[in-house]
Motif scaffolding. Structure first.
Motif, mmCIF file in Angstrom:
data_model
loop_
_atom_site.group_PDB
_atom_site.id
_atom_site.type_symbol
_atom_site.label_atom_id
_atom_site.label_comp_id
_atom_site.label_asym_id
_atom_site.label_seq_id
_atom_site.Cartn_x
_atom_site.Cartn_y
_atom_site.Cartn_z
ATOM 1 N N PRO A 150 0.835 -1.212 0.000
ATOM 2 C CA PRO A 150 0.000 0.000 0.000
ATOM 3 C C PRO A 150 0.865 1.256 0.000
ATOM 4 O O PRO A 150 1.783 1.399 0.814
ATOM 5 N N ASN A 151 0.589 2.162 -0.921
ATOM 6 C CA ASN A 151 1.361 3.407 -0.997
ATOM 7 C C ASN A 151 0.480 4.658 -0.966
ATOM 8 O O ASN A 151 0.946 5.755 -1.209
ATOM 9 N N THR A 152 -0.802 4.449 -0.703
ATOM 10 C CA THR A 152 -1.711 5.578 -0.522
ATOM 11 C C THR A 152 -2.518 5.354 0.750
ATOM 12 O O THR A 152 -2.612 4.225 1.242
ATOM 13 N N SER A 153 -3.079 6.398 1.279
ATOM 14 C CA SER A 153 -3.866 6.304 2.516
ATOM 15 C C SER A 153 -5.176 7.058 2.357
ATOM 16 O O SER A 153 -5.191 8.181 1.849
ATOM 17 N N PRO A 154 -6.267 6.471 2.800
ATOM 18 C CA PRO A 154 -7.556 7.183 2.743
ATOM 19 C C PRO A 154 -7.627 8.309 3.766
ATOM 20 O O PRO A 154 -8.574 9.098 3.751
ATOM 21 N N TYR A 155 -6.648 8.383 4.653
ATOM 22 C CA TYR A 155 -6.692 9.371 5.730
ATOM 23 C C TYR A 155 -5.838 10.605 5.433
ATOM 24 O O TYR A 155 -5.808 11.545 6.224
ATOM 25 N N THR A 156 -5.114 10.613 4.286
ATOM 26 C CA THR A 156 -4.263 11.749 3.954
ATOM 27 C C THR A 156 -5.069 13.044 3.860
ATOM 28 O O THR A 156 -4.634 14.118 4.315
ATOM 29 N N TRP A 168 -7.525 13.904 5.499
ATOM 30 C CA TRP A 168 -7.885 14.414 6.819
ATOM 31 C C TRP A 168 -6.851 15.433 7.287
ATOM 32 O O TRP A 168 -7.185 16.456 7.887
#
Length: 626
Positions: free
Chosen positions: A611-617, A619
């Motif tokens: 994983p190299n992306t975050s759904p929380y970025t 935020w």
């Protein structure tokens, strides 16, 4: 876009025989089948039971009928007339002092206080003590319960691979998962090459764990019975071992494992995890199952003490006036009729799920779709085993979900129910009310209900798997198994909107679009499934993927069907093979290629993507903006 979990393979074994290719289901409705189908079913059972091919046909048929489904427990399991146990015994000397002779080597490491030892030569000692001596005397007794849903006589899963003293539940797990895998007609290596390594998961367990001598049963009893604990009993006794064994020795899985327990709804609890992961896209291939080996005097003693099992004496009371001197073991399970308890059974059931796109890509056979599985607890309870409100919620949710997919009118006229149907007085009242009230709420006037525990008994964690695979058979042969062990419906059964057939119900071809499968478990473990027929599932897939993709899929499917049939034909000849790879292809650290964005694994075509992306970025960005 949500992915649709579809059943592309199924297998296992229960008291009716091998599950794949509907053989086990067809044993339930044998007399309603055409002659050719009957003969094929009997051949499957004869091969599984290791019967002599030279046996006359009539004699062979009679033997198979007598030694499948619910029946009196046979000595291959244990002798119900002479079950070993220890009787407490107090010994005293006639004059108040007690003396006995034993080998010096048999003296306990810590000699009890008050024992006086005297060497009498020859390696023996005389032991003198005041008062008496408490001891356990090995003896035997007759079980109060003599009936069970035992696997077909002569079938032994350990004969199909190197079992290495595995508990019976794990032997059944290996057999069931292998049968399901090979029923697909697609080489497992082809499946592995089509997905990323972490897109395969196994969801399997047992509700009771492994309680025979090779598992927890032997572990807990060893020292008490003067024996020794083995190095394997603890590890192999764990309830998650079916998933672990299938991952390690059948699939070579490096993806997820998600064993879940829900008492008598355990298979559906595992299925729910698989459905959720496939729908979300986290997993593309899921192997789901449960295996239970509950025909053990210790397990049965526990359920009998609870008053949950149908005892021989109570069965005789049900048939008072019939002139019987022995319980009717074949009719021990009587769902929704006058009954006295459930009948324990053993089974292993596994299914393979793909997402809909992978199924079309690989030309997999589609036996059904599982769009939804619902689980609800009971809230506050009077006792841990009493029913509660949770099952009303799960049944209503599954029914509503089915109606939303197939349509309100089809729900009323083109659906059926697989009831939990345990054959206990409490279940017949509570479940019939749940189903009847749900039918009223959705305007279903005469809902067909199957209760297959009448034939198979209750295999605890695997029981809901029995329901699922028999539903696939109903769609294949258009026969709903009747509750043939009963001659009346009990007065306290709610059935104004239910149809509880006491004989097999013949259905018109392609007349059922959906099934509601229901399971209830001790502790408030309730699960209900919305299952879609293969015909309706095909309509969904054609609509989603288009006629061009569907045409290509049908061409690829021919090869899968041919390969699957070749496996079944070999099994009918007694050449049943089990996939079990112990110590083969073992991975070490040198077999990994670790990069910042992915990991390569030897033997896998595709890499594990990191994983190299975050759904929380976002935020954090929102906080900075404020």
């Amino acid at each position: 876009m949500s992915h649709l979990p579809v059943v592309v393979g199924f297998g296992g074994v229960n008291p009716a025989g091998r599950s794949s290719f509907h053989h086990g289901y067809r044993r339930l409705v044998l007399d309603a089948l055409p002659l050719a189908a009957q003969q094929r079913t009997l051949q499957s059972l004869a091969a599984l039971m290791g019967m002599d091919e030279r046996m006359p046909e009539a004699e062979r048929r009679q033997h198979i009928l007598a030694h499948t489904l619910i029946r009196k427990i046979e000595s291959a399991a244990f002798d119900v007339e002479q079950v070993a146990w220890n009787k407490r015994l107090h010994l005293e000397g006639g004059a108040g002092q007690f003396e006995f002779v034993t080998s010096a080597k048999q003296l306990p490491e810590c000699v009890p206080e008050g024992w006086a030892l005297r060497d009498i030569g020859g390696g023996k000692v005389a032991v003198t003590l005041d008062g008496g001596l408490d001891m356990l005397l090995p003896t035997h007794r007759k079980m109060d319960v003599s009936s069970a849903g035992q696997l077909p006589t002569g079938f032994d899963p350990s004969n199909y691979y190197s079992a290495r003293n595995h508990p019976r539940g794990l032997q059944l797990s290996v057999f069931g998962a292998s049968d399901a895998l090979q029923s697909m007609g697609i080489d497992w290596d082809t499946v592995r090459a089509s997905v990323h390594p972490d897109q395969i998961s196994v969801y399997a367990s047992s509700a009771m764990a492994q309680l025979d001598d090779a598992g927890f049963g032997g572990l807990l009893a060893a020292r008490a019975n003067g024996g020794r604990v083995s190095s394997k009993q603890l590890a192999l006794g764990l309830a998650d071992m079916p998933a672990d064994f299938v991952s390690a020795y059948v699939l070579g899985n490096v993806g997820g494992t998600g064993p879940s327990l829900g008492a008598c709804a355990t298979f559906f609890y595992n299925l729910r995890q698989a459905v959720q992961d496939i729908r979300s896209g986290a997993v593309r291939v899921a192997v789901v199952g449960a295996a239970e080996a509950g025909i053990d005097p210790r397990v049965m003693d526990g359920y009998a003490t609870m008053g949950a099992l149908a005892t021989d004496a109570d069965l005789l009371k049900l048939d008072a006036g019939s002139g019987r001197s022995e319980a009717d073991y074949r009719r021990a399970s009587r769902p929704f009729s006058s009954n006295c308890g459930f009948t324990i059974a053993e089974a292993s059931q596994f299914v393979v799920l793909f997402d809909d796109a992978l199924a079309l890509e690989l030309g997999a056979q589609v036996h059904a779709a599982v769009p939804e599985v619902f689980v609800n607890a009971d809230g506050y309870k009077k006792s841990i085993s009493s029913p509660g409100v949770g099952n009303y919620l799960t049944v209503a949710k599954a029914t509503s979900a089915a109606g939303a997919i197939i349509g309100e009118h089809a729900l009323k006229t083109r659906s059926f129910v697989q009831a939990h149907g345990t054959s206990t007085p409490q279940n017949r009242v509570s479940e019939s009310h749940i189903l009847n009230e749900t039918a009223k709420a959705f305007g279903i006037e005469r809902w067909p209900v199957a209760a297959i525990k009448a034939y198979l008994g209750h295999s605890i964690g695997a029981a809901s798997g029995d329901q699922l695979v028999s539903s696939l058979g109903i769609w294949r042969d258009n026969i709903l198994p009747g509750i043939t062990t009963i001659d009346h419906i009990a007065d306290d059964v709610q059935r104004s909107n239910l149809h509880l057939p006491m004989s097999h119900l013949e259905l018109e071809e392609d007349s059922m679009d959906a099934a509601i499968l229901n399971a209830k478990g001790f502790g408030g473990n309730n699960a209900s499934v919305c299952l879609l027929s293969p015909q309706f599932t095909e309509r969904l897939l054609r609509g989603r993927h288009g006629s061009h993709a569907w045409k290509g899929y049908c061409e690829r499917r021919e090869e899968s069907v041919a390969q699957a049939n070749a496996y079944d034909e070999a099994a009918l000849r007694g050449e049943l093979s089990v996939r079990y790879q112990f110590g083969e292809g073992v991975l070490e650290s040198d077999d990994l290629d670790i990069q910042a964005d992915s990991i390569g694994i030897a033997g896998w075509l595709k890499r594990v993507e990191l994983p190299n992306t975050s759904p929380y970025t976002s935020w954090l960005a929102s906080e900075d903006a404020q």
